[in-house]
Design a protein around this motif. Sequence first.
Motif, PDB file in Angstrom:
ATOM      1  N   ALA A 110     -47.177  47.168 -58.916  1.00  0.00           N
ATOM      2  CA  ALA A 110     -49.011  46.874 -59.861  1.00  0.00           C
ATOM      3  C   ALA A 110     -48.655  45.840 -60.571  1.00  0.00           C
ATOM      4  O   ALA A 110     -49.088  44.912 -61.563  1.00  0.00           O
ATOM      5  N   GLU A 111     -47.034  45.526 -60.999  1.00  0.00           N
ATOM      6  CA  GLU A 111     -46.856  43.854 -61.608  1.00  0.00           C
ATOM      7  C   GLU A 111     -47.244  42.437 -61.163  1.00  0.00           C
ATOM      8  O   GLU A 111     -47.643  42.234 -62.107  1.00  0.00           O
ATOM      9  N   TRP A 112     -48.048  42.795 -59.995  1.00  0.00           N
ATOM     10  CA  TRP A 112     -49.011  41.593 -59.941  1.00  0.00           C
ATOM     11  C   TRP A 112     -50.185  41.362 -60.695  1.00  0.00           C
ATOM     12  O   TRP A 112     -50.788  40.028 -60.455  1.00  0.00           O
ATOM     13  N   ILE A 113     -50.362  42.530 -61.644  1.00  0.00           N
ATOM     14  CA  ILE A 113     -51.926  42.212 -61.774  1.00  0.00           C
ATOM     15  C   ILE A 113     -51.646  41.958 -63.618  1.00  0.00           C
ATOM     16  O   ILE A 113     -52.656  41.333 -63.948  1.00  0.00           O
ATOM     17  N   MET A 114     -50.304  42.212 -64.001  1.00  0.00           N
ATOM     18  CA  MET A 114     -50.292  42.084 -64.982  1.00  0.00           C
ATOM     19  C   MET A 114     -49.728  40.278 -65.170  1.00  0.00           C
ATOM     20  O   MET A 114     -49.992  39.227 -66.505  1.00  0.00           O
ATOM     21  N   GLU A 115     -50.049  39.591 -64.167  1.00  0.00           N
ATOM     22  CA  GLU A 115     -49.938  38.126 -64.162  1.00  0.00           C
ATOM     23  C   GLU A 115     -51.309  37.241 -64.229  1.00  0.00           C
ATOM     24  O   GLU A 115     -51.400  35.911 -63.932  1.00  0.00           O
ATOM     25  N   ILE A 116     -52.484  38.222 -64.111  1.00  0.00           N
ATOM     26  CA  ILE A 116     -53.438  37.483 -63.635  1.00  0.00           C
ATOM     27  C   ILE A 116     -54.203  37.875 -65.115  1.00  0.00           C
ATOM     28  O   ILE A 116     -54.285  38.933 -65.575  1.00  0.00           O
ATOM     29  N   SER A 117     -55.669  36.998 -65.463  1.00  0.00           N
ATOM     30  CA  SER A 117     -56.253  37.190 -66.131  1.00  0.00           C
ATOM     31  C   SER A 117     -56.558  38.186 -66.574  1.00  0.00           C
ATOM     32  O   SER A 117     -57.364  38.266 -65.751  1.00  0.00           O
ATOM     33  N   PHE A 118     -56.820  38.703 -68.040  1.00  0.00           N
ATOM     34  CA  PHE A 118     -57.931  39.940 -67.756  1.00  0.00           C
ATOM     35  C   PHE A 118     -59.228  39.627 -67.472  1.00  0.00           C
ATOM     36  O   PHE A 118     -60.518  40.164 -66.841  1.00  0.00           O
ATOM     37  N   GLU A 119     -60.167  38.549 -67.603  1.00  0.00           N
ATOM     38  CA  GLU A 119     -61.376  37.180 -67.026  1.00  0.00           C
ATOM     39  C   GLU A 119     -61.392  37.216 -65.751  1.00  0.00           C
ATOM     40  O   GLU A 119     -62.652  38.581 -65.206  1.00  0.00           O
ATOM     41  N   ARG A 120     -60.231  37.278 -65.007  1.00  0.00           N
ATOM     42  CA  ARG A 120     -60.559  36.955 -63.463  1.00  0.00           C
ATOM     43  C   ARG A 120     -60.223  38.746 -63.040  1.00  0.00           C
ATOM     44  O   ARG A 120     -61.433  38.815 -61.907  1.00  0.00           O
ATOM     45  N   VAL A 121     -59.180  39.355 -63.750  1.00  0.00           N
ATOM     46  CA  VAL A 121     -59.945  40.498 -63.377  1.00  0.00           C
ATOM     47  C   VAL A 121     -60.865  41.341 -63.457  1.00  0.00           C
ATOM     48  O   VAL A 121     -61.346  42.489 -62.515  1.00  0.00           O
ATOM     49  N   ASN A 122     -61.777  41.625 -63.844  1.00  0.00           N
ATOM     50  CA  ASN A 122     -63.105  41.681 -65.320  1.00  0.00           C
ATOM     51  C   ASN A 122     -64.159  41.630 -63.708  1.00  0.00           C
ATOM     52  O   ASN A 122     -65.131  42.222 -64.310  1.00  0.00           O
ATOM     53  N   GLU A 123     -64.474  40.280 -63.405  1.00  0.00           N
ATOM     54  CA  GLU A 123     -64.730  39.636 -62.913  1.00  0.00           C
ATOM     55  C   GLU A 123     -64.849  40.434 -61.628  1.00  0.00           C
ATOM     56  O   GLU A 123     -65.738  40.083 -61.218  1.00  0.00           O
ATOM     57  N   GLU A 124     -63.749  40.787 -61.339  1.00  0.00           N
ATOM     58  CA  GLU A 124     -63.399  41.248 -59.709  1.00  0.00           C
ATOM     59  C   GLU A 124     -63.518  42.809 -59.928  1.00  0.00           C
ATOM     60  O   GLU A 124     -63.725  43.540 -58.761  1.00  0.00           O
ATOM     61  N   ILE A 125     -63.477  43.508 -61.299  1.00  0.00           N
ATOM     62  CA  ILE A 125     -63.953  44.650 -60.748  1.00  0.00           C
ATOM     63  C   ILE A 125     -65.231  44.919 -60.986  1.00  0.00           C
ATOM     64  O   ILE A 125     -66.173  45.605 -60.311  1.00  0.00           O
ATOM     65  N   LYS A 126     -65.984  43.996 -61.029  1.00  0.00           N
ATOM     66  CA  LYS A 126     -67.472  43.833 -61.176  1.00  0.00           C
ATOM     67  C   LYS A 126     -67.934  43.717 -59.545  1.00  0.00           C
ATOM     68  O   LYS A 126     -69.094  44.589 -59.833  1.00  0.00           O
ATOM     69  N   LYS A 127     -67.418  43.154 -59.107  1.00  0.00           N
ATOM     70  CA  LYS A 127     -67.587  43.368 -57.774  1.00  0.00           C
ATOM     71  C   LYS A 127     -67.262  44.298 -57.155  1.00  0.00           C
ATOM     72  O   LYS A 127     -68.184  44.252 -55.347  1.00  0.00           O
ATOM     73  N   LEU A 128     -66.445  44.799 -56.859  1.00  0.00           N
ATOM     74  CA  LEU A 128     -66.013  46.183 -55.988  1.00  0.00           C
ATOM     75  C   LEU A 128     -67.298  47.671 -56.030  1.00  0.00           C
ATOM     76  O   LEU A 128     -68.502  47.294 -57.073  1.00  0.00           O
ATOM     77  N   PRO A 129     -67.533  47.965 -54.763  1.00  0.00           N
ATOM     78  CA  PRO A 129     -68.494  48.772 -54.729  1.00  0.00           C
ATOM     79  C   PRO A 129     -68.962  49.861 -55.499  1.00  0.00           C
ATOM     80  O   PRO A 129     -67.735  49.954 -56.502  1.00  0.00           O
ATOM     81  N   GLN A 130     -70.096  50.149 -56.015  1.00  0.00           N
ATOM     82  CA  GLN A 130     -70.326  51.099 -56.568  1.00  0.00           C
ATOM     83  C   GLN A 130     -68.875  52.302 -57.284  1.00  0.00           C
ATOM     84  O   GLN A 130     -68.956  52.913 -58.208  1.00  0.00           O
ATOM     85  N   ALA A 131     -69.023  53.265 -56.540  1.00  0.00           N
ATOM     86  CA  ALA A 131     -68.285  54.688 -56.146  1.00  0.00           C
ATOM     87  C   ALA A 131     -66.761  54.449 -56.287  1.00  0.00           C
ATOM     88  O   ALA A 131     -66.264  54.697 -57.671  1.00  0.00           O
ATOM     89  N   CYS A 132     -66.050  53.377 -56.397  1.00  0.00           N
ATOM     90  CA  CYS A 132     -64.440  52.355 -56.160  1.00  0.00           C
ATOM     91  C   CYS A 132     -64.859  51.825 -57.864  1.00  0.00           C
ATOM     92  O   CYS A 132     -63.563  52.458 -58.877  1.00  0.00           O
ATOM     93  N   ARG A 133     -65.517  51.251 -57.517  1.00  0.00           N
ATOM     94  CA  ARG A 133     -65.653  50.464 -59.893  1.00  0.00           C
ATOM     95  C   ARG A 133     -66.044  51.635 -60.332  1.00  0.00           C
ATOM     96  O   ARG A 133     -64.740  51.023 -61.561  1.00  0.00           O
ATOM     97  N   THR A 134     -66.786  52.714 -60.319  1.00  0.00           N
ATOM     98  CA  THR A 134     -66.804  53.626 -61.131  1.00  0.00           C
ATOM     99  C   THR A 134     -65.471  54.524 -61.472  1.00  0.00           C
ATOM    100  O   THR A 134     -64.997  54.678 -62.599  1.00  0.00           O
ATOM    101  N   VAL A 135     -64.677  55.164 -60.064  1.00  0.00           N
ATOM    102  CA  VAL A 135     -63.437  55.821 -60.583  1.00  0.00           C
ATOM    103  C   VAL A 135     -63.171  54.806 -60.750  1.00  0.00           C
ATOM    104  O   VAL A 135     -62.094  55.100 -62.229  1.00  0.00           O
ATOM    105  N   PHE A 136     -63.002  53.497 -61.196  1.00  0.00           N
ATOM    106  CA  PHE A 136     -61.605  52.657 -61.331  1.00  0.00           C
ATOM    107  C   PHE A 136     -61.698  52.909 -62.980  1.00  0.00           C
ATOM    108  O   PHE A 136     -61.001  52.227 -63.620  1.00  0.00           O
ATOM    109  N   ASN A 137     -63.009  52.377 -63.276  1.00  0.00           N
ATOM    110  CA  ASN A 137     -63.757  52.265 -65.112  1.00  0.00           C
ATOM    111  C   ASN A 137     -62.708  52.997 -65.601  1.00  0.00           C
ATOM    112  O   ASN A 137     -62.700  53.127 -67.315  1.00  0.00           O
TER     113      ASN A 137
END
Length: 182
Positions: A110-137
Motif C-alpha cells: 500500500a505504500e504507493w498510495i502514500m505518495e499520491i495527493s489526498f485530493e487525487r485519491v479522493n477524486e478516484e474514490i468518487k469514481k469507484l462503483p457504488q458497492a466497493c466505494r461504500t465498503v472502502f469508505n
Amino acid sequence: MEPVTNILIAVVKQAGEGDEKAQNLLYRQYAKAMFNICMRMAANRQDAEDLLQESFVLAFKNLKQLKQEVNFGGWLKRIVINECVRYSKKKVHWKELEEHHYELPENDQAEWIMEISFERVNEEIKKLPQACRTVFNLYALEDYSHKEIAGTLGISESTSKSQYHRARQLLKERILKPQING
C-alpha cells in the motif's frame, strides 16, 4: 470544562428546543465535514446535498435523544453515515455481489498510495462503483471493521473484504496507470 465546550452544550440544547438560530449555527459548524462524507459515499453533488439535508433534518428531529450534548459531532457523523448506507442499499444489489469475490495480489503493497495527493485519491474514490466505494469508505476512512460493515449492509464479511480489495485494486490501477504511461 472549556468555554468552547460550554458554548457547544448550550447551542445543542437550544437547537434541541427548536431554536432555528442554534440549528443554523450547528449546521454552519458541521455541514462542510458532513458534506465531504456524503460526497465520498454518494459521489455526485445532488445526492450528497440531499443526504446532507436529510441527515440534518433527522438529527434536529431526534436531538432530544442525544444524552450528552458535547458528543453532537460524533452523533451527527453516525447519522450521516447511516443515511449514506441507506442510500447505498437502494443503489446496490448487494445479494448479487455475494457471488463475486476479488482478491488483491499477494505482493500488493500500500505504500504507493502514500505518495499520491489526498485530493487525487479522493477524486478516484468518487469514481469507484457504488458497492466497493461504500465498503472502502466505511473500512478505510470511517474505521469500520469488515464485521461491522457486513452487519450494517446485510452482507457477508467475505463480500465486504472482497469489495474492499476490489476498490483498492481499482484505485491502484486508475491512479498509477497515468504515471506509468505518462
